[in-house]
Design a protein around this motif. Structure first.
Motif, PDB file in Angstrom:
ATOM      1  N   HIS A 299      19.315  37.885   7.275  1.00 50.80           N
ATOM      2  CA  HIS A 299      19.679  36.698   6.499  1.00 50.80           C
ATOM      3  C   HIS A 299      21.044  36.148   6.871  1.00 50.80           C
ATOM      4  CE1 HIS A 299      22.541  38.950   3.980  1.00 50.80           C
ATOM      5  NE2 HIS A 299      21.640  39.914   3.963  1.00 50.80           N
ATOM      6  N   GLY A 300      21.221  34.887   6.513  1.00 50.60           N
ATOM      7  CA  GLY A 300      22.522  34.248   6.617  1.00 50.60           C
ATOM      8  C   GLY A 300      23.361  34.676   5.427  1.00 50.60           C
ATOM      9  N   ALA A 301      24.498  34.041   5.274  1.00 49.42           N
ATOM     10  CA  ALA A 301      25.380  34.362   4.152  1.00 49.42           C
ATOM     11  C   ALA A 301      24.668  34.101   2.832  1.00 49.42           C
ATOM     12  CB  ALA A 301      26.647  33.527   4.224  1.00 49.42           C
ATOM     13  N   ILE A 302      24.850  35.019   1.890  1.00 51.49           N
ATOM     14  CA  ILE A 302      24.329  34.839   0.537  1.00 51.49           C
ATOM     15  C   ILE A 302      25.533  34.514  -0.331  1.00 51.49           C
ATOM     16  CG2 ILE A 302      23.065  35.855  -1.392  1.00 51.49           C
ATOM     17  CD1 ILE A 302      21.725  37.748   0.613  1.00 51.49           C
ATOM     18  N   LYS A 303      25.775  33.221  -0.522  1.00 50.66           N
ATOM     19  CA  LYS A 303      26.971  32.758  -1.225  1.00 50.66           C
ATOM     20  C   LYS A 303      27.053  33.283  -2.645  1.00 50.66           C
ATOM     21  CE  LYS A 303      27.311  28.673   1.629  1.00 50.66           C
ATOM     22  NZ  LYS A 303      27.208  27.238   1.717  1.00 50.66           N
TER      23      LYS A 303
END
Length: 124
Positions: free
Chosen positions: A72-76
């Motif tokens: 996954h990408g960043a999980i803000k």
């Protein structure tokens, strides 16, 4: 003494401002008189919810264990950098929606000390 009274007065004022802003926000979100939502407001809220979803690619689905591996990408929402990790799923039915290689948008949360996928949708 005068300095202490000034600090005390300022502190009470600051607390009153914070408390009232919370009450206004709650009334707005609950549809109270202060915040009858219009169609445009609902669209903005839906956009914010979609924006809160993280992007990822399913690397593995383990239906027996109720787990999914996602690169996954960043999980803000969780202040988490991009990585590949194994998540538990809140609802095992979510695993029936995805397969290895699918591009997905998902939401995750901490639950009982584990990272749990709460929503997932395949991106087409």
């Amino acid at each position: 003494m005068k300095y202490r009274n000034t600090i005390l007065s300022m502190s009470v004022f600051a607390l009153a401002v914070v408390a009232s802003s919370g009450a206004i926000a709650q009334a707005t979100m609950s549809g109270g008189k202060m915040g009858d939502m219009k169609m445009g407001d609902m669209k903005m809220q839906q956009s914010a919810e979609v924006a809160a979803m993280a992007d990822g690619e399913v690397r593995k689905v383990d239906r027996e264990a109720g787990k999914i591996t996602i690169k996954h990408g960043a999980i803000k929402a969780l202040d988490m950098p991009p990585m590949t990790m194994v998540f538990q799923v809140r609802d095992p039915a979510l695993l029936g929606k995805v397969q290895k290689g699918d591009r997905v948008k998902f939401k995750a949360a901490m639950s009982g000390g584990a990272m749990v996928v709460t929503e997932v949708e395949v991106v087409k």
